[in-house]
Design a protein around this motif. Structure first.
Motif, PDB file in Angstrom:
ATOM      1  N   MET A  25       4.678   1.768   3.194  1.00 50.04           N
ATOM      2  CA  MET A  25       5.696   2.777   2.921  1.00 50.04           C
ATOM      3  C   MET A  25       5.067   4.118   2.548  1.00 50.04           C
ATOM      4  O   MET A  25       4.202   4.188   1.680  1.00 50.04           O
ATOM      5  N   ASN A  26       5.502   5.158   3.252  1.00 53.23           N
ATOM      6  CA  ASN A  26       5.088   6.540   2.997  1.00 53.23           C
ATOM      7  C   ASN A  26       3.580   6.775   3.092  1.00 53.23           C
ATOM      8  O   ASN A  26       3.046   7.664   2.440  1.00 53.23           O
ATOM      9  N   CYS A  27       2.912   5.999   3.901  1.00 47.51           N
ATOM     10  CA  CYS A  27       1.496   6.263   4.205  1.00 47.51           C
ATOM     11  C   CYS A  27       1.502   7.235   5.387  1.00 47.51           C
ATOM     12  O   CYS A  27       1.420   6.836   6.555  1.00 47.51           O
ATOM     13  N   SER A  28       1.642   8.486   5.075  1.00 49.72           N
ATOM     14  CA  SER A  28       1.985   9.506   6.067  1.00 49.72           C
ATOM     15  C   SER A  28       0.913   9.813   7.101  1.00 49.72           C
ATOM     16  O   SER A  28       1.207  10.418   8.122  1.00 49.72           O
ATOM     17  N   LEU A  38       0.821  -1.202   0.000  1.00 48.20           N
ATOM     18  CA  LEU A  38       0.000   0.000   0.000  1.00 48.20           C
ATOM     19  C   LEU A  38       0.860   1.258   0.000  1.00 48.20           C
ATOM     20  O   LEU A  38       0.385   2.331   0.358  1.00 48.20           O
ATOM     21  N   GLY A  39       2.109   1.110  -0.362  1.00 47.70           N
ATOM     22  CA  GLY A  39       3.046   2.221  -0.349  1.00 47.70           C
ATOM     23  C   GLY A  39       2.526   3.448  -1.077  1.00 47.70           C
ATOM     24  O   GLY A  39       2.020   3.354  -2.182  1.00 47.70           O
ATOM     25  N   GLY A  40       2.629   4.597  -0.411  1.00 48.55           N
ATOM     26  CA  GLY A  40       2.259   5.865  -1.016  1.00 48.55           C
ATOM     27  C   GLY A  40       0.775   6.157  -1.039  1.00 48.55           C
ATOM     28  O   GLY A  40       0.352   7.160  -1.600  1.00 48.55           O
ATOM     29  N   CYS A  41      -0.024   5.311  -0.432  1.00 44.26           N
ATOM     30  CA  CYS A  41      -1.477   5.544  -0.395  1.00 44.26           C
ATOM     31  C   CYS A  41      -1.770   6.604   0.664  1.00 44.26           C
ATOM     32  O   CYS A  41      -2.014   6.292   1.826  1.00 44.26           O
TER      33      CYS A  41
END
Length: 144
Positions: free
Chosen positions: A54-57, A20-23
């Motif tokens: 990754m990068n799910c801020s 789910l990286g970047g979602c």
């Protein structure tokens, strides 16, 4: 988005890996609901072994706690760039957890002390915590 994740939970009978990286639209509420749905699904015959966030801020400690509680078979977890997660989430990873690889690079609120604690509790876990140490496992010297 969280709505997409709800739909995915219904279709995940044999899901083994989820990236789910970047979602950016994912929230704690959505991921907690997903984790609980997977854990409670009697038709879920697969085992989610690898999860990348990754990068799910927007994700926080709440998500990591839900993973530790509901997705107990996850072996490889990437929370790279989830900068809202802290040491409090790290201590939720229990000895009984199956996580054997954890990437916390870019999680600036997870301290070296938190990683040291985790390595004392789970000495066989492979942890990537700093960009410069990527693909370099922690050694006994790193734990002093």
């Amino acid at each position: 988005t969280d709505a997409s994740l709800r739909h995915l939970a219904k279709l995940s009978a044999r899901l083994e890996m989820l990236q789910l990286g970047g979602c950016k639209g994912l929230t704690d509420a959505g991921l907690c609901e997903f984790a609980a749905a997977i854990a409670g699904d009697t038709e879920h015959t697969g085992t989610l072994l690898k999860l990348s966030l990754m990068n799910c801020s927007q994700l926080t400690n709440t998500t990591l706690c839900a993973i530790a509680e509901h997705l107990t078979e996850v072996r490889d977890l990437c929370i790279y760039g989830c900068y809202r997660m802290t040491d409090d989430a790290i201590i939720r990873i229990k000895r009984s957890s199956c996580i054997s690889r954890l990437n916390t690079s870019g999680c600036y609120k997870i301290s070296d002390m938190g990683i040291r604690y985790l390595m004392q509790v789970r000495p066989t876990m492979l942890v990537y915590h700093k960009h410069r140490d990527f693909y370099k496992p922690l050694t006994a010297r790193d734990l002093r």
